[in-house]
Scaffold this active site. Structure first.
Site, PDB file in Angstrom:
ATOM      1  CE1 TYR A  98      51.990 -20.491  80.023  1.00 34.08           C
ATOM      2  CE2 TYR A  98      52.830 -18.749  78.421  1.00 34.08           C
ATOM      3  CZ  TYR A  98      52.406 -19.860  78.723  1.00 34.08           C
ATOM      4  OH  TYR A  98      52.830 -20.967  77.783  1.00 34.08           O
ATOM      5  CB  SER A 152      56.647 -20.234  76.452  1.00 33.36           C
ATOM      6  OG  SER A 152      56.029 -19.170  75.572  1.00 33.36           O
ATOM      7  CB  ILE A 173      51.963 -24.317  69.539  1.00 31.63           C
ATOM      8  CG1 ILE A 173      53.409 -24.074  69.596  1.00 31.63           C
ATOM      9  CG2 ILE A 173      51.834 -25.830  68.806  1.00 31.63           C
ATOM     10  CD1 ILE A 173      54.234 -24.135  68.312  1.00 31.63           C
ATOM     11  CB  VAL A 222      51.996 -31.377  88.004  1.00 37.38           C
ATOM     12  CG1 VAL A 222      52.324 -32.406  87.237  1.00 37.38           C
ATOM     13  CG2 VAL A 222      51.279 -30.200  87.450  1.00 37.38           C
ATOM     14  CE  LYS A 281      55.035 -22.275  79.977  1.00 35.19           C
ATOM     15  NZ  LYS A 281      55.125 -23.669  80.146  1.00 35.19           N
TER      16      LYS A 281
HETATM   17  N1  LIG Z   1      50.142 -23.465  72.743  1.00 39.37           N
HETATM   18  C1  LIG Z   1      51.051 -22.801  72.625  1.00 39.37           C
HETATM   19  O1  LIG Z   1      50.906 -21.717  71.994  1.00 39.37           O
HETATM   20  C2  LIG Z   1      52.164 -22.935  73.572  1.00 39.37           C
HETATM   21  C3  LIG Z   1      53.178 -21.903  73.140  1.00 39.37           C
HETATM   22  C4  LIG Z   1      54.381 -21.941  74.314  1.00 39.37           C
HETATM   23  C5  LIG Z   1      54.558 -22.910  75.119  1.00 39.37           C
HETATM   24  N2  LIG Z   1      53.223 -23.699  75.461  1.00 39.37           N
HETATM   25  C6  LIG Z   1      53.428 -24.672  76.390  1.00 39.37           C
HETATM   26  O2  LIG Z   1      53.429 -26.003  76.115  1.00 39.37           O
HETATM   27  C7  LIG Z   1      52.887 -26.725  77.156  1.00 39.37           C
HETATM   28  C8  LIG Z   1      51.785 -27.599  76.681  1.00 39.37           C
HETATM   29  O3  LIG Z   1      50.615 -26.754  76.435  1.00 39.37           O
HETATM   30  P1  LIG Z   1      49.768 -26.945  75.321  1.00 39.37           P
HETATM   31  O4  LIG Z   1      49.782 -26.036  74.385  1.00 39.37           O
HETATM   32  O5  LIG Z   1      49.791 -28.508  74.440  1.00 39.37           O
HETATM   33  O6  LIG Z   1      48.388 -26.916  75.863  1.00 39.37           O
HETATM   34  P2  LIG Z   1      47.414 -28.211  76.354  1.00 39.37           P
HETATM   35  O7  LIG Z   1      46.192 -27.570  77.229  1.00 39.37           O
HETATM   36  O8  LIG Z   1      46.646 -28.902  75.213  1.00 39.37           O
HETATM   37  O9  LIG Z   1      48.083 -29.243  77.054  1.00 39.37           O
HETATM   38  C9  LIG Z   1      48.548 -28.907  78.497  1.00 39.37           C
HETATM   39  C10 LIG Z   1      48.531 -30.417  79.357  1.00 39.37           C
HETATM   40  O10 LIG Z   1      48.875 -30.170  80.648  1.00 39.37           O
HETATM   41  C11 LIG Z   1      47.842 -31.063  81.574  1.00 39.37           C
HETATM   42  N3  LIG Z   1      47.979 -30.392  82.853  1.00 39.37           N
HETATM   43  C12 LIG Z   1      47.306 -28.937  83.059  1.00 39.37           C
HETATM   44  N4  LIG Z   1      47.233 -28.913  84.138  1.00 39.37           N
HETATM   45  C13 LIG Z   1      47.507 -30.146  84.802  1.00 39.37           C
HETATM   46  C14 LIG Z   1      48.094 -30.382  86.235  1.00 39.37           C
HETATM   47  N5  LIG Z   1      47.697 -29.832  87.409  1.00 39.37           N
HETATM   48  N6  LIG Z   1      48.731 -31.736  86.258  1.00 39.37           N
HETATM   49  C15 LIG Z   1      48.840 -32.513  85.516  1.00 39.37           C
HETATM   50  N7  LIG Z   1      48.449 -32.019  84.232  1.00 39.37           N
HETATM   51  C16 LIG Z   1      48.051 -31.097  83.963  1.00 39.37           C
HETATM   52  C17 LIG Z   1      46.685 -30.744  80.668  1.00 39.37           C
HETATM   53  O11 LIG Z   1      45.622 -31.724  81.225  1.00 39.37           O
HETATM   54  C18 LIG Z   1      46.854 -31.062  79.337  1.00 39.37           C
HETATM   55  O12 LIG Z   1      47.082 -32.367  78.741  1.00 39.37           O
HETATM   56  C19 LIG Z   1      52.426 -25.848  78.438  1.00 39.37           C
HETATM   57  O13 LIG Z   1      53.507 -26.019  79.234  1.00 39.37           O
HETATM   58  C20 LIG Z   1      52.310 -24.594  77.655  1.00 39.37           C
HETATM   59  O14 LIG Z   1      52.669 -23.480  78.649  1.00 39.37           O
HETATM   60  C21 LIG Z   1      52.394 -23.648  74.657  1.00 39.37           C
END
Ligand SMILES: NC(=O)c1ccc[n+]([C@@H]2O[C@H](COP(=O)([O-])OP(=O)(O)OC[C@H]3O[C@@H](n4cnc5c(N)ncnc54)[C@H](O)[C@@H]3O)[C@@H](O)[C@H]2O)c1
Length: 257
Positions: free
Chosen positions: A163, A150, A196, A72, A167
């Site tokens: 970060y 987030s 999460i 991306v 967000k």
């Molecule tokens: N896990 C948490 O506690 C939490 C809390 C709040 C928000 N989030 C947000 O939720 C979203 C998903 O996170 P997650 O926890 O499922 O993590 P994750 O690492 O399991 O998933 C993130 C996905 O984004 C993809 N990705 C990363 N860089 C990329 C790039 N340059 N191009 C295309 N794809 C790319 C990764 O390959 C992965 O599949 C994120 O935006 C994260 O900030 C997560």
């Protein structure tokens, strides 16, 4: 289709849904839910291996799923991904921008490359993707945009300056598009997960100092699972949310209560 699949409603029957960052974690749970409910799911992600696993899993119960490799951070790749979806299906009804990365660092030790890494993936990627998708939604005068923010969009956690900024920024992007695109029948909203259990949060979950802080912070008394976010995120993509525009829906077990 198996009996288990028949149990799911078909809120997204024939709807073309692009989940960017859908190879694993929260994005995958959202994609599974969309496909379970009848959508044509396209996953765009940088992780080929996890994308292939997700595709296999969803195809195993006859879900409609395709995958596109996309970094991306690269405009050309984002545009090629969107063009590919349009070539396949001729439309995009739902865009879920979920791709995100995090690096926890004291502010004084945050390098320019750390800043760029998070800003480019979490925020610029959302801009590039939405910009590629929106003209087609405007033409059709319909569409649902959902951006993954987030709790950090509101609650500025220490040692996560870039970060947190991404967000808050993605929420403002969602709100701006809500104002600008509402007249075209397009809804734009954000989801704000708390803690999460995913690959991204694993290092934090393993850190006793961090967990001590979180212990009493979540009234529901547990860390969330990706599936906890899939319901609220797909709700925002559904007809039931047609009059919801410009919100940040927190999914945090009451952490911000
Ligand atoms: N896990 C948490 O506690 C939490 C809390 C709040 C928000 N989030 C947000 O939720 C979203 C998903 O996170 P997650 O926890 O499922 O993590 P994750 O690492 O399991 O998933 C993130 C996905 O984004 C993809 N990705 C990363 N860089 C990329 C790039 N340059 N191009 C295309 N794809 C790319 C990764 O390959 C992965 O599949 C994120 O935006 C994260 O900030 C997560």
């Amino acid at each position: 289709m198996s009996a288990e699949v028949d149990y799911f409603p078909e809120r997204f029957r024939e709807q073309v849904s692009l989940v960017v960052g859908g190879a694993q974690g929260i994005g995958k749970a959202i994609g599974v839910r969309l496909a379970r409910e009848g959508a044509h799911l396209v996953i765009g992600d940088i992780d080929r291996r996890m994308m292939a696993l997700a595709r296999r899993e969803i195809a195993a119960w006859d879900g409609s799923v395709r995958t596109v490799y996309c970094d991306v951070r690269r405009r050309r790749q984002v545009e090629a991904m969107v063009a590919r979806v349009l070539r396949w299906y001729g439309r995009i009804d739902i865009l879920m921008y979920v791709a995100g990365v995090v690096r926890g660092l004291p502010f004084a030790k945050t390098e320019e490359k750390d800043w760029d890494y998070m800003l480019d993936t979490n925020l610029k990627g959302a801009f590039l993707t939405a910009r590629a998708v929106v003209p087609h939604m405007i033409k059709r005068r319909r569409g649902k945009l959902i951006f993954m923010a987030s709790t950090n969009a509101w609650d500025a956690e220490a040692e996560l300056a870039p970060y947190n900024v991404t967000k808050a920024g993605i929420y403002l992007l969602a709100k701006t598009l809500a104002r600008e695109l509402g007249p075209y029948g397009i809804n734009s909203n954000a989801v704000g997960p708390g803690l999460i259990r995913t690959r991204i949060s694993e290092p934090f979950l393993r850190n006793p100092k961090f967990m001590k802080k979180y212990e009493n912070l979540i009234p529901i008394g547990r860390v969330g699972m990706p599936e906890d976010v899939a319901g609220p995120a797909t709700f925002l993509a559904s007809r039931d949310a047609d009059y919801i525009n410009g919100v940040l829906l927190f999914v945090d077990g009451g952490q911000l209560a």
